[in-house]
Design a protein around this motif. Structure first.
Motif, PDB file in Angstrom:
ATOM      1  N   GLN A 350       0.822  -1.210   0.000  1.00 34.26           N
ATOM      2  CA  GLN A 350       0.000   0.000   0.000  1.00 34.26           C
ATOM      3  C   GLN A 350       0.856   1.259   0.000  1.00 34.26           C
ATOM      4  O   GLN A 350       0.578   2.208  -0.738  1.00 34.26           O
ATOM      5  N   LYS A 351       1.934   1.258   0.770  1.00 36.60           N
ATOM      6  CA  LYS A 351       2.828   2.425   0.806  1.00 36.60           C
ATOM      7  C   LYS A 351       3.549   2.597  -0.529  1.00 36.60           C
ATOM      8  O   LYS A 351       3.740   3.726  -1.005  1.00 36.60           O
ATOM      9  N   ARG A 352       3.960   1.493  -1.158  1.00 36.05           N
ATOM     10  CA  ARG A 352       4.606   1.597  -2.473  1.00 36.05           C
ATOM     11  C   ARG A 352       3.630   2.142  -3.517  1.00 36.05           C
ATOM     12  O   ARG A 352       4.009   2.939  -4.375  1.00 36.05           O
ATOM     13  N   ARG A 353       2.390   1.729  -3.435  1.00 35.64           N
ATOM     14  CA  ARG A 353       1.405   2.225  -4.389  1.00 35.64           C
ATOM     15  C   ARG A 353       1.157   3.712  -4.194  1.00 35.64           C
ATOM     16  O   ARG A 353       1.070   4.468  -5.180  1.00 35.64           O
ATOM     17  N   GLU A 354       1.062   4.165  -2.961  1.00 34.36           N
ATOM     18  CA  GLU A 354       0.872   5.598  -2.709  1.00 34.36           C
ATOM     19  C   GLU A 354       2.067   6.412  -3.201  1.00 34.36           C
ATOM     20  O   GLU A 354       1.899   7.486  -3.783  1.00 34.36           O
ATOM     21  N   PHE A 355       3.276   5.881  -2.983  1.00 32.26           N
ATOM     22  CA  PHE A 355       4.460   6.590  -3.466  1.00 32.26           C
ATOM     23  C   PHE A 355       4.519   6.587  -4.988  1.00 32.26           C
ATOM     24  O   PHE A 355       4.921   7.576  -5.610  1.00 32.26           O
ATOM     25  N   ALA A 356       4.096   5.479  -5.604  1.00 32.36           N
ATOM     26  CA  ALA A 356       4.088   5.413  -7.074  1.00 32.36           C
ATOM     27  C   ALA A 356       3.114   6.426  -7.660  1.00 32.36           C
ATOM     28  O   ALA A 356       3.369   6.995  -8.736  1.00 32.36           O
ATOM     29  N   GLU A 357       2.006   6.679  -7.008  1.00 31.28           N
ATOM     30  CA  GLU A 357       1.071   7.688  -7.500  1.00 31.28           C
ATOM     31  C   GLU A 357       1.711   9.072  -7.521  1.00 31.28           C
ATOM     32  O   GLU A 357       1.521   9.850  -8.461  1.00 31.28           O
ATOM     33  N   ILE A 358       2.525   9.368  -6.504  1.00 36.41           N
ATOM     34  CA  ILE A 358       3.231  10.654  -6.492  1.00 36.41           C
ATOM     35  C   ILE A 358       4.234  10.719  -7.634  1.00 36.41           C
ATOM     36  O   ILE A 358       4.356  11.739  -8.334  1.00 36.41           O
ATOM     37  N   ILE A 359       4.955   9.622  -7.861  1.00 34.69           N
ATOM     38  CA  ILE A 359       5.942   9.585  -8.952  1.00 34.69           C
ATOM     39  C   ILE A 359       5.255   9.756 -10.302  1.00 34.69           C
ATOM     40  O   ILE A 359       5.749  10.472 -11.192  1.00 34.69           O
ATOM     41  N   ILE A 360       4.112   9.125 -10.477  1.00 34.83           N
ATOM     42  CA  ILE A 360       3.398   9.223 -11.755  1.00 34.83           C
ATOM     43  C   ILE A 360       2.929  10.652 -12.003  1.00 34.83           C
ATOM     44  O   ILE A 360       3.027  11.168 -13.125  1.00 34.83           O
ATOM     45  N   ARG A 361       2.433  11.299 -10.962  1.00 34.77           N
ATOM     46  CA  ARG A 361       2.028  12.705 -11.110  1.00 34.77           C
ATOM     47  C   ARG A 361       3.223  13.562 -11.530  1.00 34.77           C
ATOM     48  O   ARG A 361       3.111  14.439 -12.400  1.00 34.77           O
ATOM     49  N   ARG A 362       4.386  13.289 -10.925  1.00 36.93           N
ATOM     50  CA  ARG A 362       5.577  14.056 -11.287  1.00 36.93           C
ATOM     51  C   ARG A 362       6.021  13.753 -12.711  1.00 36.93           C
ATOM     52  O   ARG A 362       6.417  14.660 -13.454  1.00 36.93           O
ATOM     53  N   GLU A 363       5.947  12.495 -13.142  1.00 39.91           N
ATOM     54  CA  GLU A 363       6.349  12.141 -14.497  1.00 39.91           C
ATOM     55  C   GLU A 363       5.458  12.811 -15.536  1.00 39.91           C
ATOM     56  O   GLU A 363       5.950  13.303 -16.562  1.00 39.91           O
ATOM     57  N   VAL A 364       4.152  12.842 -15.294  1.00 43.15           N
ATOM     58  CA  VAL A 364       3.247  13.488 -16.243  1.00 43.15           C
ATOM     59  C   VAL A 364       3.530  14.986 -16.322  1.00 43.15           C
ATOM     60  O   VAL A 364       3.605  15.562 -17.418  1.00 43.15           O
ATOM     61  N   ALA A 365       3.708  15.617 -15.157  1.00 46.78           N
ATOM     62  CA  ALA A 365       3.983  17.055 -15.152  1.00 46.78           C
ATOM     63  C   ALA A 365       5.316  17.367 -15.823  1.00 46.78           C
ATOM     64  O   ALA A 365       5.440  18.346 -16.579  1.00 46.78           O
ATOM     65  N   ALA A 366       6.348  16.524 -15.567  1.00 43.15           N
ATOM     66  CA  ALA A 366       7.660  16.760 -16.178  1.00 43.15           C
ATOM     67  C   ALA A 366       7.608  16.568 -17.682  1.00 43.15           C
ATOM     68  O   ALA A 366       8.201  17.345 -18.447  1.00 43.15           O
ATOM     69  N   ALA A 367       6.905  15.540 -18.151  1.00 41.40           N
ATOM     70  CA  ALA A 367       6.783  15.312 -19.593  1.00 41.40           C
ATOM     71  C   ALA A 367       6.036  16.462 -20.257  1.00 41.40           C
ATOM     72  O   ALA A 367       6.412  16.911 -21.350  1.00 41.40           O
ATOM     73  N   ARG A 368       5.004  16.939 -19.604  1.00 49.49           N
ATOM     74  CA  ARG A 368       4.258  18.071 -20.165  1.00 49.49           C
ATOM     75  C   ARG A 368       5.136  19.329 -20.213  1.00 49.49           C
ATOM     76  O   ARG A 368       5.133  20.062 -21.220  1.00 49.49           O
ATOM     77  N   ALA A 369       5.895  19.584 -19.144  1.00 51.92           N
ATOM     78  CA  ALA A 369       6.773  20.762 -19.126  1.00 51.92           C
ATOM     79  C   ALA A 369       7.858  20.655 -20.182  1.00 51.92           C
ATOM     80  O   ALA A 369       8.193  21.642 -20.853  1.00 51.92           O
ATOM     81  N   ARG A 370       8.416  19.453 -20.374  1.00 55.00           N
ATOM     82  CA  ARG A 370       9.443  19.281 -21.396  1.00 55.00           C
ATOM     83  C   ARG A 370       8.864  19.523 -22.787  1.00 55.00           C
ATOM     84  O   ARG A 370       9.507  20.149 -23.638  1.00 55.00           O
ATOM     85  N   TYR A 371       7.659  19.036 -23.016  1.00 55.70           N
ATOM     86  CA  TYR A 371       7.063  19.236 -24.332  1.00 55.70           C
ATOM     87  C   TYR A 371       6.818  20.716 -24.599  1.00 55.70           C
ATOM     88  O   TYR A 371       7.100  21.222 -25.695  1.00 55.70           O
ATOM     89  N   GLU A 372       6.296  21.416 -23.632  1.00 57.68           N
ATOM     90  CA  GLU A 372       5.990  22.833 -23.847  1.00 57.68           C
ATOM     91  C   GLU A 372       7.256  23.639 -24.100  1.00 57.68           C
ATOM     92  O   GLU A 372       7.303  24.486 -25.006  1.00 57.68           O
ATOM     93  N   SER A 373       8.312  23.402 -23.312  1.00 59.01           N
ATOM     94  CA  SER A 373       9.556  24.147 -23.529  1.00 59.01           C
ATOM     95  C   SER A 373      10.207  23.765 -24.855  1.00 59.01           C
ATOM     96  O   SER A 373      10.721  24.631 -25.580  1.00 59.01           O
ATOM     97  N   SER A 374      10.175  22.473 -25.218  1.00 55.65           N
ATOM     98  CA  SER A 374      10.748  22.049 -26.500  1.00 55.65           C
ATOM     99  C   SER A 374       9.964  22.627 -27.669  1.00 55.65           C
ATOM    100  O   SER A 374      10.547  23.024 -28.686  1.00 55.65           O
TER     101      SER A 374
END
Length: 449
Positions: A350-374
């Motif tokens: 359960q703790k790994r799943r909660e932490f993975a949700e935070i990582i996924i949110r960060r990955e989506v935001a980072a990919a979106r930011a990279r696309y916009e700047s590129s």
């Protein structure tokens, strides 16, 4: 002095070798500078597209084939878990060392699997199979993103190689013009030498570009489970890269819903719960029924003698049936340790799943930011840099041909133009790969389809 003159002759010969032969070699090598090697990598008619590369990789990648075998094994274990426990058959007999008496016994035992043991076993096997299937889907997602990333890198390297080959061809034409001017006496021989040096420098740049392109194509072949010597030509371009992306909240919601790695962590939680139930079921009372048949063959002497004076024995055969129930009483061992371990595994999952949700949110935001700047960088290069750089090069070339600029000015401007073209190709590749990252982070169907 006799010893000094041979040294002078040796130094003079070395100087001739150091200056003359490389120039001769470079001029002779110009005949091969126009040979196109780009056809080994690009084929805009029948080459492999990015979708084709993903399909080939998903069908032939060795790691995926192994994971599919793991999934088949897990499904076979589900089939095994549905099977009921086998009955057992026991036979025994006895006979004294002296005599004819004997006993034969046959007994059958059937486990009942009380307390939900079979249902718990099936549930654990099904959830393990579901976990293996999600691992396969997640690995397909990652492999598809790797192939698309490497495909974009291969396309960018091919375009850089094409640029290098075009520049070499233009430089060779310029060298021919400078040679003609030198023969006519309108240009100093130094310009021919400087132009030759620049041509050879561009040829070395082309060789480096070809080597880098070849390495990237070897890596792409490896992802597609191809041998290094297998031919591979790709087809595609960097057109229509800029598209309207969905809002960040929608992309994050889609990622949390569709990511197979997150679903796999939820499956691990479910598996831990199933193992808790299995441990509890194994700690409950269990029973097995048994039934048997017994035959006793014996004899004993009877009072009195026969006509011959011997003791007269009496023989008898007795048949009997036996029924019984065996109970397994969980008095001391109730699987307390297994239940606690499974509960701890559930909490960890359960703790790994909660932490993975935070990582996924960060990955989506980072990919979106990279696309916009590129995308912004690509637009700046396309609108405000690339066209002006080409125009500047044309102006400097024309002024050089008219005698207002020197050859060094033209060479310097061409080098700036080369840097601009390479940077523009890198910007296109960055936008392409940023889009792939968004597809990977959100687990979009377009990634593998």
């Amino acid at each position: 002095m006799q010893f000094f003159f041979p040294q002078i002759s040796f130094l003079f010969a070395a100087l001739i070798f150091a200056v003359g032969p490389p120039a001769l070699f470079s001029q002779a090598g110009l005949a091969t500078s126009n040979e196109k090697t780009l056809e080994r990598y690009l084929d805009q008619t029948s080459g492999v597209t990015a979708d084709d590369a993903v399909r080939i990789a998903l069908e032939n990648n060795g790691e995926l084939l192994a994971l599919r075998s793991d999934v088949d094994a897990a499904r076979a274990l589900v089939k095994q878990a549905h099977l009921r426990a086998n009955p057992s058959l026991e036979t025994s007999g006895s006979r004294p060392a002296r005599g004819t008496d004997n006993t034969l016994m046959v007994r059958g035992i059937l486990p009942l699997e009380l307390g939900g043991r079979r249902a718990a076993r099936i549930l654990v096997a099904e959830r393990e199979a579901s976990l293996r299937e999600l691992e396969l889907v997640d690995r397909e997602r990652l492999l598809a993103s790797e192939v698309r990333m490497k495909f974009g890198d291969a396309l960018a390297r091919s375009l850089k190689l094409q640029l290098a080959e075009n520049l070499v061809a233009e430089a060779v034409q310029q060298l021919d013009l400078v040679k003609a001017r030198v023969v006519e006496g309108r240009t100093a021989p130094l310009e021919e030498s400087m132009t030759l040096v620049e041509v050879n420098r561009l040829r070395s740049v082309r060789e480096i570009a070809e080597g880098e392109t070849n390495i990237v194509f070897l890596e792409l072949r490896s992802l597609m489970n191809m041998r290094p010597e297998d031919p591979l030509r790709i087809r595609g371009d960097f057109q229509n890269l800029l598209v309207t992306m969905p809002p960040l909240a929608d992309a994050t919601s889609a990622a949390l819903q569709n990511r197979p790695d997150l679903a796999g962590m939820r499956a691990i939680e479910d598996l831990s719960v199933a193992r808790i139930e299995q441990a509890r079921a194994d700690g409950r009372i269990d029973a097995s029924v048994s039934g048997g048949y017994q035959r006793m063959n014996f004899s004993f002497p009877l009072n009195g003698l026969t006509d011959t004076g011997q003791v007269r024995p009496i023989q008898g055969i007795f048949h009997s049936f036996v029924l019984g129930v065996t109970l397994q009483l969980p008095v001391r061992d109730r699987n307390q340790g297994k239940i606690e371990a499974a509960a701890a595994n559930r909490d960890a999952a359960q703790k790994r799943r909660e932490f993975a949700e935070i990582i996924i949110r960060r990955e989506v935001a980072a990919a979106r930011a990279r696309y916009e700047s590129s995308a912004r960088a690509l637009e700046i290069y396309r609108v405000g840099v690339l066209d002006r750089s080409r125009a500047n090069l044309d102006v400097v070339r024309q002024t050089y041909e008219l005698g207002s600029k020197t050859l060094l000015d033209y060479i310097a401007e061409r080098r700036r133009y080369i840097e601009t073209e390479n940077a523009f190709i890198d910007a296109q590749r960055d936008v392409y790969q940023a889009r792939v990252e968004i597809l990977r982070a959100t687990a979009a169907r377009e990634l593998t389809k």
